[in-house]
Design a protein around this motif. Sequence first.
Motif, mmCIF file in Angstrom:
data_model
loop_
_atom_site.group_PDB
_atom_site.id
_atom_site.type_symbol
_atom_site.label_atom_id
_atom_site.label_comp_id
_atom_site.label_asym_id
_atom_site.label_seq_id
_atom_site.Cartn_x
_atom_site.Cartn_y
_atom_site.Cartn_z
ATOM 1 N N VAL A 76 3.508 3.122 -30.141
ATOM 2 C CA VAL A 76 4.846 3.175 -29.352
ATOM 3 C C VAL A 76 5.564 4.302 -29.549
ATOM 4 C CG1 VAL A 76 6.679 2.188 -28.621
ATOM 5 C CG2 VAL A 76 4.869 0.683 -28.650
ATOM 6 N N ARG A 77 5.945 5.310 -28.659
ATOM 7 C CA ARG A 77 6.545 6.537 -28.929
ATOM 8 C C ARG A 77 8.087 5.935 -29.507
ATOM 9 N NH1 ARG A 77 7.220 9.170 -23.244
ATOM 10 N NH2 ARG A 77 8.963 10.363 -24.211
ATOM 11 N N HIS A 78 8.681 6.761 -30.509
ATOM 12 C CA HIS A 78 9.928 6.528 -31.005
ATOM 13 C C HIS A 78 10.997 6.366 -30.222
ATOM 14 C CE1 HIS A 78 6.904 8.288 -33.945
ATOM 15 N NE2 HIS A 78 7.503 7.852 -34.966
ATOM 16 N N ASP A 79 11.008 7.264 -28.984
ATOM 17 C CA ASP A 79 12.042 7.442 -28.068
ATOM 18 C C ASP A 79 11.945 6.467 -26.904
ATOM 19 O OD1 ASP A 79 9.958 9.234 -27.905
ATOM 20 O OD2 ASP A 79 11.005 9.868 -25.903
ATOM 21 N N GLY A 80 10.790 5.583 -27.135
ATOM 22 C CA GLY A 80 10.524 4.748 -25.816
ATOM 23 C C GLY A 80 11.481 3.764 -25.655
ATOM 24 N N LEU A 81 11.950 2.897 -26.697
ATOM 25 C CA LEU A 81 12.692 1.870 -26.597
ATOM 26 C C LEU A 81 13.950 2.345 -25.550
ATOM 27 C CD1 LEU A 81 13.531 -1.268 -26.956
ATOM 28 C CD2 LEU A 81 14.756 -0.477 -29.204
ATOM 29 N N ASP A 82 14.781 3.193 -26.026
ATOM 30 C CA ASP A 82 15.926 3.770 -25.422
ATOM 31 C C ASP A 82 15.735 3.798 -24.285
ATOM 32 O OD1 ASP A 82 17.484 3.405 -27.602
ATOM 33 O OD2 ASP A 82 17.733 5.489 -28.033
ATOM 34 N N LYS A 83 14.387 4.320 -23.742
ATOM 35 C CA LYS A 83 14.056 4.737 -22.384
ATOM 36 C C LYS A 83 13.714 3.478 -21.440
ATOM 37 C CE LYS A 83 13.372 9.562 -23.265
ATOM 38 N NZ LYS A 83 12.502 10.516 -23.679
ATOM 39 N N VAL A 84 13.377 2.438 -21.890
ATOM 40 C CA VAL A 84 13.060 1.329 -21.255
ATOM 41 C C VAL A 84 14.301 0.348 -21.055
ATOM 42 C CG1 VAL A 84 10.596 1.384 -21.477
ATOM 43 C CG2 VAL A 84 12.183 -0.069 -23.168
ATOM 44 N N ILE A 85 15.525 0.613 -21.809
ATOM 45 C CA ILE A 85 16.446 -0.242 -21.569
ATOM 46 C C ILE A 85 17.604 0.603 -21.120
ATOM 47 C CG2 ILE A 85 16.065 -1.674 -23.671
ATOM 48 C CD1 ILE A 85 18.022 -0.257 -25.624
ATOM 49 N N GLY A 86 17.494 1.596 -20.908
ATOM 50 C CA GLY A 86 18.538 2.447 -20.040
ATOM 51 C C GLY A 86 19.511 2.954 -20.903
ATOM 52 N N ARG A 87 19.258 3.103 -22.398
ATOM 53 C CA ARG A 87 20.254 3.745 -23.335
ATOM 54 C C ARG A 87 20.011 5.366 -23.413
ATOM 55 N NH1 ARG A 87 20.090 0.453 -28.453
ATOM 56 N NH2 ARG A 87 21.269 -1.114 -27.291
ATOM 57 N N ALA A 88 18.883 5.826 -23.166
ATOM 58 C CA ALA A 88 18.520 7.260 -23.322
ATOM 59 C C ALA A 88 19.526 8.283 -22.774
ATOM 60 C CB ALA A 88 17.061 7.462 -22.918
ATOM 61 N N LYS A 89 19.900 9.041 -23.336
ATOM 62 C CA LYS A 89 21.134 9.943 -22.608
ATOM 63 C C LYS A 89 20.511 11.172 -22.160
ATOM 64 C CE LYS A 89 25.484 9.693 -23.591
ATOM 65 N NZ LYS A 89 26.844 9.131 -24.140
ATOM 66 N N TYR A 90 20.307 11.449 -20.786
ATOM 67 C CA TYR A 90 20.173 12.464 -20.155
ATOM 68 C C TYR A 90 21.293 13.585 -19.714
ATOM 69 C CZ TYR A 90 15.590 10.288 -19.594
ATOM 70 O OH TYR A 90 14.539 9.641 -19.984
ATOM 71 N N GLY A 91 21.083 14.641 -19.429
ATOM 72 C CA GLY A 91 22.366 15.500 -19.411
ATOM 73 C C GLY A 91 23.410 14.801 -18.546
ATOM 74 N N ALA A 92 23.104 14.200 -17.443
ATOM 75 C CA ALA A 92 24.100 13.780 -16.357
ATOM 76 C C ALA A 92 24.926 12.634 -16.874
ATOM 77 C CB ALA A 92 23.298 13.232 -15.109
ATOM 78 N N ASP A 93 24.378 11.941 -18.133
ATOM 79 C CA ASP A 93 24.911 10.791 -18.629
ATOM 80 C C ASP A 93 26.103 10.955 -19.634
ATOM 81 O OD1 ASP A 93 23.039 9.357 -17.321
ATOM 82 O OD2 ASP A 93 21.594 9.337 -19.092
ATOM 83 N N TYR A 94 26.223 12.320 -19.794
ATOM 84 C CA TYR A 94 27.285 12.851 -20.898
ATOM 85 C C TYR A 94 28.619 12.704 -20.073
ATOM 86 C CZ TYR A 94 23.987 13.798 -24.489
ATOM 87 O OH TYR A 94 23.260 13.885 -25.648
ATOM 88 N N SER A 95 29.688 12.140 -20.970
ATOM 89 C CA SER A 95 30.863 12.392 -20.281
ATOM 90 C C SER A 95 32.108 12.811 -21.314
ATOM 91 C CB SER A 95 31.513 11.164 -19.648
ATOM 92 O OG SER A 95 30.689 11.034 -18.464
#
Lengths: 759, 159
Positions: A17-36
Amino acid sequence: MDTPQTHQFKVIGTRPVRHDGLDKVIGRAKYGADYSFPGMLYGKVLRSPYAHARIKSINAEKALRLPGVKAVVTHDDFAPQTTAPVYRMGGEAAVNPLYLASNILAKDKVLYAGQGVAAVAATSPHIAEEALGLIEVEYEPLPIVLDVLDAMKPGAPIINTTIRRKERPDEETNIAGEFQFKRGDIEAGFKSADIIVEREFRTEMVHQGYIEPPNALGIFSGDGHATVYTSTQGPFDVRIMSATLLGLPEGSVKVVPAEIGGGFGAKLTVHIEPVALLLSKHAGGRPVKMVMTRTEMMRGATGPTSGSVLRVRMGATRDGKIVAAKCWFAYEAGAFPGSPVWLGCFTGLSPYNIDNFLVDGYDVLVNKPKTSSYRAPGATNAAFAVECVVDELAQRCGMDPLDFRIKNASREGTPSVMGPKFPRIGCVEVCEALKRSAHYQTPLAQVPGKYRGRGVAIGFWINGGMQSSAIVNVHADGTASLVTGSVDIGGSRASTAMVVAEVLGLRAEDVRPAVADTDSIGYTDGTGGSRVAFATGLAAYQAANDVVRQLKERAAKIWEISPEDVDWIDGKAVSKRNGVAPLTLKDLAPRLTRTGGPVTGRANVYATGVGPSFAGCLVDLEIDPDTAKVQVLRCTVVQDVGKAIHPSYVEGQMQGGTVQGLGWALNEEYVYDEKGNLRNASFLDYRMPTCLDLPMIDPVMVEVANPGHPLGVRGVGEVSIVPPPAAVANAVSAAVGTRITDLPISPPRLYRILAARHG
Amino acid sequence: MAKKQLVETTINGEPVEFLCEPRQSLLESLRDILGLTGSKEGCLTGDCGACTVLVDDRPVCSCLMLGVEARGKKITTVEGLAEGTKLHPLQQKFLEDASLQCGICTPGFLMSAKSLLDRNPNPTEAEIRYALAGNLCRCTGYDKIVRAVMDAAKVIQAR
């Protein structure tokens, strides 16, 4: 000898399982538009309604009076730019800063509909949008040219009056670049041919179609430093380009790469990052977030890839040997120079060993958006034309299309189109695997009332190497972390961490990979050119071996022997001298403090030894005679992947590229009206494949180890997009009995062909 | 600018109150007001499905619904799919089957697929493809996404 093919790997070749996978399936991974950030403003860009016009004036007074508006900027707010090229540190592609700045915010003239003219920062995106409507721009419309052949004719409206062809220094032209490759005697070659096929093909502009809109969050601090958070493939590219446009020293800009929602080449350059910084600068240093709309990015603010006119003439002897090939490729550059036509010229004939050829390519300005990279840039257009002609030649020779290709295939030692001989490559292996596939071995059944056809094509991509940096830190608990500068666009954190785990004798999950900002890791070229698993993987491999070197020293210290008397075997330090039990990394890690302190491995590479890639696509399809809709029934993709580090993500690249190619073949195109307005600037009207349009895509990995990499790795990201348009066209040609020459083979287009042929 | 409205709603099982302008979409309300950035913006025109949430258990493009329309509704976002640290079988299978590359479309696919499996725990491949046709993915070619939904369905059936 222990080779990448015979070595028994423990981690490489598995599917963790990819290391960054969990954050991406629970909506926690931060994409550019997610920063404030507190006090953040929102930026929007006013874009040209004209495809070609002089800007007579821009008046922002009313916009600036709207409550909530904090800044308005135009091209003149950039630092003054010249056309002197700025080399990205990779040195691969020089950037013309005046063109770069002008494409983002127009200078004096707009050259395509959708080009930026001014930008606003306001306290909400809605206020910023309202303000755009209050900016008064006076335009003087100019004549436009949209068709690549029209643009090459004398008397065409001229888009850039400073451009000249070398042999005609007094004449204005839209031909911004010319490329030629040749070998042998083309006339004699065609004279020796028994069969000659000549066709002209056309393709339209297509968009990369990433789902995440380009975004940027710029913060200009009072001390002259600036920070950009953005979803980019090339953080270091964003750094040099933003610094150049703002007139800042490169090192004063920090780029923090966010998670990225697809790019496929388009996010290797800047689109709005410098604007976000400029707005922040003019708004007293408040953070400014910008997110493009889908319409903005489709209309061209981010660059689609070229439409093209492709003429191919090829000759073969009766027994199926290609003896001559002549190609003439004209690619739309868009409004600024720089189509990937030279890559089309280089790649189109590369799968074949041909003694006599002439390839001419033209980079042509039209009043359409500046093109940017799209997965194997330039190669798909050229392969579409070449592979359709090759298919017809095979047919006329009465040969199986794969036997014909194998007979003419490039092999180790064949000179490439550019001259240097190929290292070990897998062109033949790809064709043979296609032939052996269950798909090829099963004849396509015809059904009454439908047209069915099967088509095959192959493709080539050069792949990239260039610069990467990696750091491996050993933790006291016996795990490790890997820091690189390569943005992870499809699983590369997993694959590079797996390389480190393999070397250190750890499990994949015991190596935590991170992608660092531009201050925190050495220079790293962008995530593109299928280079990350190869080159950043090489840096990770070397950094891990740097750790091994240090761990051997520590083991030597513990054993009170010389470091030369310590081996590293299967993830363990082993004494050559006495019978002490080997020490694993997990044994050594807690003892680092008392044997000299922390251990960090480092590597910086300029990776040569790039292994080129070949892929093949086999497709069965069915055409509804009433609607001319093409349904893909079955699709197999074969690719030489060198050594698959994480096979699932390699398959994913193969499947994803294939489906992009199928979309390009069947539906995707930029549709312009006569005024140069894009008429299908949405995902509803720009018709990308949905899962309902497709069958499963069967991936077949062929592993021909790349001799230029210690683990045999080749880049795997791009080549799979190259063959499908030709494979589909060959299948449709077989189904309807007429050679298809234009993309996309959409229902309206195919309906006309069916009506003409079958009534 | 019209006055902000108070919206009382339920999000991921918890009662929530927020203030939004009447023109703000549910997606904007979730992301910019409530900080629930798991729902993604891809097009703002309802064509890509990246912003899919469940509204009273039905999949909806949250970019096409106003924040004020959430009043009295039950909203489920990707942040509410797992039970604490226990992943939903769809999330688990998306990880195991390598069904995401860039991951931007993943939240929307997960919510559309959850809606399908809640209605039909034993879907055919064709039914899966039909149910997910409103979600665009540009990375995977959909193969591994469809397989993950099939695999998750098996887990749910075995319960």
